[in-house]
Design an enzyme around this catalytic site. Structure first.
Site, PDB file in Angstrom:
ATOM      1  N   LYS A 116      58.127   6.443  23.238  1.00 12.04           N
ATOM      2  CA  LYS A 116      57.787   7.831  22.918  1.00 12.04           C
ATOM      3  C   LYS A 116      56.430   7.978  22.250  1.00 12.04           C
ATOM      4  CE  LYS A 116      62.460   9.460  22.189  1.00 12.04           C
ATOM      5  NZ  LYS A 116      63.151  10.467  21.382  1.00 12.04           N
ATOM      6  N   GLY A 164      69.340  10.216  22.514  1.00 11.42           N
ATOM      7  CA  GLY A 164      70.618  10.722  22.005  1.00 11.42           C
ATOM      8  C   GLY A 164      70.588  11.079  20.527  1.00 11.42           C
ATOM      9  N   GLY A 165      69.398  11.415  20.042  1.00 13.39           N
ATOM     10  CA  GLY A 165      69.290  11.832  18.642  1.00 13.39           C
ATOM     11  C   GLY A 165      69.435  10.691  17.638  1.00 13.39           C
ATOM     12  N   GLU A 200      56.313  12.361  12.705  1.00 15.77           N
ATOM     13  CA  GLU A 200      55.843  13.632  13.257  1.00 15.77           C
ATOM     14  C   GLU A 200      55.994  14.721  12.219  1.00 15.77           C
ATOM     15  OE1 GLU A 200      58.217  14.755  16.637  1.00 15.77           O
ATOM     16  OE2 GLU A 200      56.945  13.615  17.994  1.00 15.77           O
ATOM     17  N   TYR A 202      57.554  17.946  11.063  1.00 13.27           N
ATOM     18  CA  TYR A 202      58.807  18.580  11.438  1.00 13.27           C
ATOM     19  C   TYR A 202      58.516  20.041  11.749  1.00 13.27           C
ATOM     20  CZ  TYR A 202      63.604  20.067  11.538  1.00 13.27           C
ATOM     21  OH  TYR A 202      64.795  20.593  11.953  1.00 13.27           O
ATOM     22  N   GLU A 275      59.822  17.691  27.831  1.00 10.64           N
ATOM     23  CA  GLU A 275      60.444  18.420  26.721  1.00 10.64           C
ATOM     24  C   GLU A 275      59.392  18.890  25.721  1.00 10.64           C
ATOM     25  OE1 GLU A 275      64.851  16.367  26.616  1.00 10.64           O
ATOM     26  OE2 GLU A 275      63.457  15.803  25.031  1.00 10.64           O
ATOM     27  N   ARG A 292      64.157  11.019  34.738  1.00  5.68           N
ATOM     28  CA  ARG A 292      65.421  10.940  35.499  1.00  5.68           C
ATOM     29  C   ARG A 292      65.943  12.357  35.724  1.00  5.68           C
ATOM     30  NH1 ARG A 292      68.120  12.740  30.998  1.00  5.68           N
ATOM     31  NH2 ARG A 292      67.585  11.676  29.070  1.00  5.68           N
ATOM     32  N   VAL A 295      71.312  15.834  32.535  1.00  2.19           N
ATOM     33  CA  VAL A 295      72.670  16.393  32.532  1.00  2.19           C
ATOM     34  C   VAL A 295      72.621  17.878  32.907  1.00  2.19           C
ATOM     35  CG1 VAL A 295      74.692  16.898  31.088  1.00  2.19           C
ATOM     36  CG2 VAL A 295      73.417  14.768  30.734  1.00  2.19           C
ATOM     37  N   ARG A 336      78.673  22.075  27.973  1.00  3.16           N
ATOM     38  CA  ARG A 336      79.160  20.693  28.140  1.00  3.16           C
ATOM     39  C   ARG A 336      80.563  20.599  27.564  1.00  3.16           C
ATOM     40  NH1 ARG A 336      74.239  16.412  27.111  1.00  3.16           N
ATOM     41  NH2 ARG A 336      72.563  17.730  27.915  1.00  3.16           N
TER      42      ARG A 336
END
Ligand code: ADP
Length: 446
Positions: A116, A164-165, A200, A202, A275, A292, A295, A336
């Protein structure tokens, strides 16, 4: 076009890919672990190969077994889905060297975007606004503290291998910086075997808005509009929609152009997602690129009128993306549905589904691999269905989603359906007035 595609995944996404292959007249091979013998993707594929015991590293993450399964079945391509090996450069490389087409970007691209910190630098160099922060990874506590001071609190410490956080920690002031810095590193080491972190600014009251892109092998990239993904719990998305209620034509034009420019600068090939975080003043910052299918891709499909998996397979087979003007019609929302108990802190709830009935009717789509009698194995993620509703206006779609969720019967395991129904009735959600903190003050239990 490919003759036979092996799907290196399970659950709803494996089934989703099989469906597109069938419509394309491409044969399919499912792979499954011993825990997934009775899964629908196994039943619906033309062929199925057991690749090992339940733990992912011995089955869905086991590269030699997947390649062997592709070779014995004579598959000429592999679709990785999302999660598992979808963003694993080594896997993409081994597919390539085995003469099997990996349906996704080339190994170097996965590596470049998977780190990242490096991805941010690449996008900054392409002239895309990125969240202010450290240039690359930070090893040393003293250096990190100095960096945090110069960025200005609050700051967020993030794992460069993150997903996934996980490995993400907030520090509001210098007093808590050291603790959070160490925690992020420990968590990143445990989750990814890589403790590297970067810092970063916030972004306060941010919205998570992402752009779907599609690139071909000839350097052309188009975008297919945005998805609003701000309804999150612990940095994990729960509800997504397209278009974003925050978006206007001018911002879409600017963000879409940035998404295309960023993707073209790396010659992006395949379906991808850029994103962004957007602050309340409509400043937007690149956060990461996912290389990719996501979801939440169905909300885009419903408003642009394209089967994204079909497009993804077509560009992998050499098709050109057409530069038609983006058609974004109506509205779509996805909830979800996880086998988790919202009244007990979203505790995972694997088990056997005793009764199952999916909603139907106008403007409703349910993507699921579950059925009555299906046992949800405890080894994998807890997503059991994606409930999608679509229609002309956001207001109509929110009401339709509530109606669909009311019809959705899942007996035997606790699910997030009651939580989603509450959100559909929430006044702020209905107004579209929310940011990524929406759920912080939400009452889950009554
Ligand atoms: P992951 O890959 O683990 O999902 P992301 O980088 O996509 O991590 O971030 C997940 C979420 O964390 C974002 O959607 C957002 O809610 C929050 N987040 C990440 N970075 C920042 C930031 N700099 N400021 C505010 N929120 C952030």
């Amino acid at each position: 076009m490919f003759k036979k595609i092996l799907i290196a995944n399970r659950g709803e996404i494996a089934l989703r890919i099989i469906r597109s292959c069938k419509e394309l007249g491409v044969e399919t091979v499912a792979v499954y672990s011993e825990a997934d013998r009775d899964s629908l993707h196994v039943k619906f594929a033309d062929e199925a190969v057991c690749i090992g015991p339940p733990p992912s590293r011995e089955s869905y993450l086991n590269i030699p077994r997947l390649i062997a399964a592709a070779e014995i079945t004579n598959s000429d391509a592999i679709h990785p889905g999302y999660g598992f090996l979808a963003e694993n450069a080594q896997f993409s490389e081994i597919c390539e060297s085995s003469g099997i087409k990996f349906i996704g970007p080339r190994p170097a691209m996965i590596t470049a975007m998977g780190d990242k910190a490096l991805a941010k630098e690449t996008m900054r160099n392409a002239g895309i606004p990125v969240v202010p922060g450290s240039d690359g990874i930070i090893e040393d506590l003293a250096e990190a503290k100095k960096m945090a001071e110069s960025i200005g609190y609050p700051v967020i410490i993030k794992a460069t291998a993150g997903g996934g956080g996980k490995g993400m920690r907030l520090a509001w002031s210098p007093d808590e910086f050291e603790r959070q810095f160490q925690m992020a590193r420990t968590e990143a080491e445990a989750a990814f075997g890589n403790g590297s972190v970067y810092i970063e600014k916030y972004v306060e009251q941010p919205r998570h808005i992402e752009f779907q892109v599609l690139g071909d092998q000839y350097g052309e990239v188009i975008h297919l509009g945005e998805r609003e993904c701000s309804i999150q719990r612990r940095h994990q998305k729960l509800i997504e929609e397209s278009p974003s209620p925050f978006m206007d034509a001018e911002l879409r034009e600017k963000m879409g152009a940035a998404a295309i420019k960023g993707s073209k600068s790396v010659k992006y090939e395949g379906a991808g997602t850029i994103e962004f975080l957007v602050d309340k003043n409509r400043n937007f910052y690149f956060m990461e690129m996912n290389t990719r299918i996501q979801v939440e891709h169905p909300v885009t499909e419903q408003v642009v009128g394209l089967d994204l998996v079909r497009e993804q397979i077509a560009v992998a087979a050499g098709a050109k993306v057409s530069k038609k003007k983006l058609r974004q019609v109506g509205h779509a929302i996805e909830c979800r549905v996880n086998a988790e108990d919202p009244s007990k802190g979203f505790r995972p709830n694997p088990g056997t589904i005793s009764g199952f009935h999916t909603p139907g009717g106008y403007g409703v789509r349910t993507d699921t691999h579950a059925y009555a009698g299906y046992t949800i194995p405890p080894y994998y993620d807890s997503l059991i269905a994606k409930q999608i509703a679509f229609g002309a206006t956001r207001e109509e779609v929110v009401d339709r989603m509530y109606r669909a969720l009311e019809e959705f019967v899942i007996e035997g395991v606790a699910t997030t359906i009651p939580f989603h129904m509450k959100v559909m009735k929430d006044a702020r959600f209905r107004k579209g007035d929310f940011d990524t903190h929406f759920l912080d003050s939400f009452n889950f239990s009554d």
